[in-house]
Design a protein around this motif. Structure first.
Motif, short mmCIF file in Angstrom:
data_model
loop_
_atom_site.label_atom_id
_atom_site.label_comp_id
_atom_site.label_asym_id
_atom_site.label_seq_id
_atom_site.Cartn_x
_atom_site.Cartn_y
_atom_site.Cartn_z
N ARG A 91 43.24 56.64 50.56
CA ARG A 91 41.80 56.54 50.75
C ARG A 91 41.50 55.47 51.81
NH1 ARG A 91 39.00 59.12 46.51
NH2 ARG A 91 37.18 58.89 47.90
N SER A 92 40.62 54.53 51.52
CA SER A 92 40.24 53.55 52.54
C SER A 92 41.28 52.46 52.77
CB SER A 92 38.90 52.90 52.17
OG SER A 92 37.85 53.84 52.31
N LYS A 106 42.48 52.50 56.38
CA LYS A 106 41.60 52.20 57.53
C LYS A 106 42.18 51.20 58.53
CE LYS A 106 37.19 53.56 55.50
NZ LYS A 106 35.92 53.12 54.89
N SER A 116 35.17 49.18 54.82
CA SER A 116 34.42 50.07 53.94
C SER A 116 33.07 49.40 53.76
CB SER A 116 35.14 50.24 52.60
OG SER A 116 36.38 50.89 52.79
N ASN A 139 29.68 54.29 54.25
CA ASN A 139 30.78 53.34 54.10
C ASN A 139 31.84 53.48 55.20
OD1 ASN A 139 30.76 53.92 50.53
ND2 ASN A 139 29.72 52.31 51.65
N CYS A 140 32.00 54.71 55.69
CA CYS A 140 33.08 55.00 56.64
C CYS A 140 32.59 55.15 58.07
CB CYS A 140 33.81 56.27 56.21
SG CYS A 140 34.62 56.13 54.59
N LYS A 181 35.02 53.66 60.69
CA LYS A 181 36.23 54.47 60.89
C LYS A 181 35.92 55.67 61.77
CE LYS A 181 37.58 57.27 57.60
NZ LYS A 181 38.12 57.75 56.30
N ASP A 198 39.09 63.12 52.53
CA ASP A 198 38.40 61.99 51.93
C ASP A 198 36.92 62.32 51.68
OD1 ASP A 198 38.04 59.42 50.94
OD2 ASP A 198 39.07 58.46 52.61
N CYS A 247 34.42 61.17 53.08
CA CYS A 247 33.68 61.21 54.34
C CYS A 247 34.07 62.40 55.20
CB CYS A 247 33.92 59.92 55.12
SG CYS A 247 35.65 59.70 55.62
N ALA A 289 33.63 44.57 54.44
CA ALA A 289 32.91 45.10 53.28
C ALA A 289 31.44 44.71 53.38
CB ALA A 289 33.54 44.59 51.99
N LYS A 338 41.48 44.54 51.12
CA LYS A 338 40.92 45.85 51.46
C LYS A 338 40.87 46.76 50.25
CE LYS A 338 39.17 48.83 54.11
NZ LYS A 338 38.47 49.30 52.91
N ALA A 383 39.81 53.40 47.07
CA ALA A 383 38.89 54.11 46.18
C ALA A 383 39.73 54.55 44.99
CB ALA A 383 38.24 55.31 46.87
#
Length: 343
Positions: free
Chosen positions: A44-45, A48, A77, A131-132, A135, A184, A186, A237, A257, A260
């Motif tokens: 997940r994140s 990133k 995120s 949130n993304c 990215k 994901d 996103c 964040a 970091k 999720a």
């Protein structure tokens, strides 16, 4: 899988959270663990910071004049706070694109005051509040830099996603053909990898950000990215988030970091270690105490940091009358190197 966190109400146990932790150095040596360090989890994140590395490796970041703020934001995120939105919009402007090019979808800002301010102003959330968003802005930057199409940049077969997959394999040292690719929240491709190898990726980031970084183009890119994140913890964040609060309490020492579904990773700069953690049930309630307890057992917390992060470490359960009715407590002990003892 081992017990990580217990939830009590009154004098008895009400619930529990189980999971896994891996602590690895930059050579890949497993120094300490809880549960199964080889368990495969969805990054997940957690992916990133690795997904952002091609910005530096391909020359896209200097070509568009990205500094530390932009690089850090691309790893984050995000809360969707105004200062983060401004950086995302600035990136898109440099690319000659608009927020409409972001294909991450729309949700309200995670930062409640920002969400409330939007509502009060009669405005609706936009992709830049996602949130993304950082990215996705990074993916678009890579597309524009290489002359790749931007309309289908989320397609797993798109050159930007293939480049990212190659980078994930390189940094985690998981063979490319063994990495499972999923989708994901996103809409972007996301990756399954062993917990230990995710910890290795963060150990490599930590070592690169240390006083004597390894040599090579990849290490130089990691060093630049790690320094950017360390210098801009609010871009990882935002206000009221454990990632930013850890990095603020331990300035220059930890890259923290969130992923999720109970995933988390830490790059501990001074010892050059990486930590990956997974709460098996995915519940965030068990995650925060486990993260801070891991930092404590690895002797990373200063007394001042321990005090600042205590609400995350030993949270109280309160009822609707604001009475304390229970506690959430970490109960695990890292196995392995006996230099790692509880503070």
């Amino acid at each position: 899988m081992e017990l990580l966190v217990e939830v009590s109400r009154g004098e008895r146990l009400e619930s529990s959270h189980w999971g896994h932790i891996a602590v690895v150095d930059a050579r890949g040596a497993l120094l300490s663990h809880v549960g199964d360090p080889e368990v495969w989890i969805c990054m997940r994140s957690l992916a990133k910071p690795v997904q952002a590395l091609p910005l530096i490796l391909t020359g896209a970041a200097p070509a568009f004049g990205f500094g530390e703020e932009e690089l850090a934001l691309c790893c984050g995120s995000l809360n969707g706070q105004d200062f983060q939105v401004a950086v995302v919009e600035g990136i898109l402007q440099r690319l000659g694109l608009t927020p409409a090019h972001l294909q991450c979808g729309v949700h309200a800002p995670s930062h409640r005051p920002t969400a409330a301010a939007l509502t009060q102003a009669g405005l609706k959330p936009a992709p830049v509040h996602n949130n993304c968003a950082g990215k996705h802005a990074a993916m678009l930057a890579l597309c524009v830099h290489h002359g790749w199409p931007v309309d289908d940049y989320l397609d797993p077969s798109h050159p930007v996603q293939q480049l990212i997959l190659d980078t994930i394999a390189q940094v985690t040292k998981v063979p490319r053909d063994l990495i499972t690719v999923a989708v994901d929240g996103c809409g972007a491709p996301v990756f399954y990898a062993p917990l230990r190898q995710i910890a290795l990726a963060y150990a490599r980031l930590a070592a690169a950000g240390g006083p004597v970084p390894p040599e090579g183009r990849l290490a130089e890119a990691m060093a630049l990215l790690t320094r950017a994140c360390l210098n801009h913890p609010r871009h990882l964040a935002g206000d009221g988030r454990i990632c930013t609060d850890i990095m603020t309490a331990l300035p220059g020492r930890v890259l923290a970091k969130t992923g999720a579904e109970g995933g988390y990773a830490l790059a501990l700069v001074e010892p050059g270690l990486g930590v990956a953690l997974k709460v098996a049930d995915g519940h965030p309630r068990g995650l925060n105490p486990a993260i801070i307890e891991t930092l404590a057992q690895l002797r990373t917390l200063t007394p001042e940091a321990a005090a600042a992060l205590a609400p995350y470490h030993h949270p109280m359960i309160k009822n609707h009358r604001k009475e304390i009715v229970g506690r959430i407590e970490p109960v695990f002990q890292l196995a392995g190197d006996r230099n790692f003892q509880k503070l």
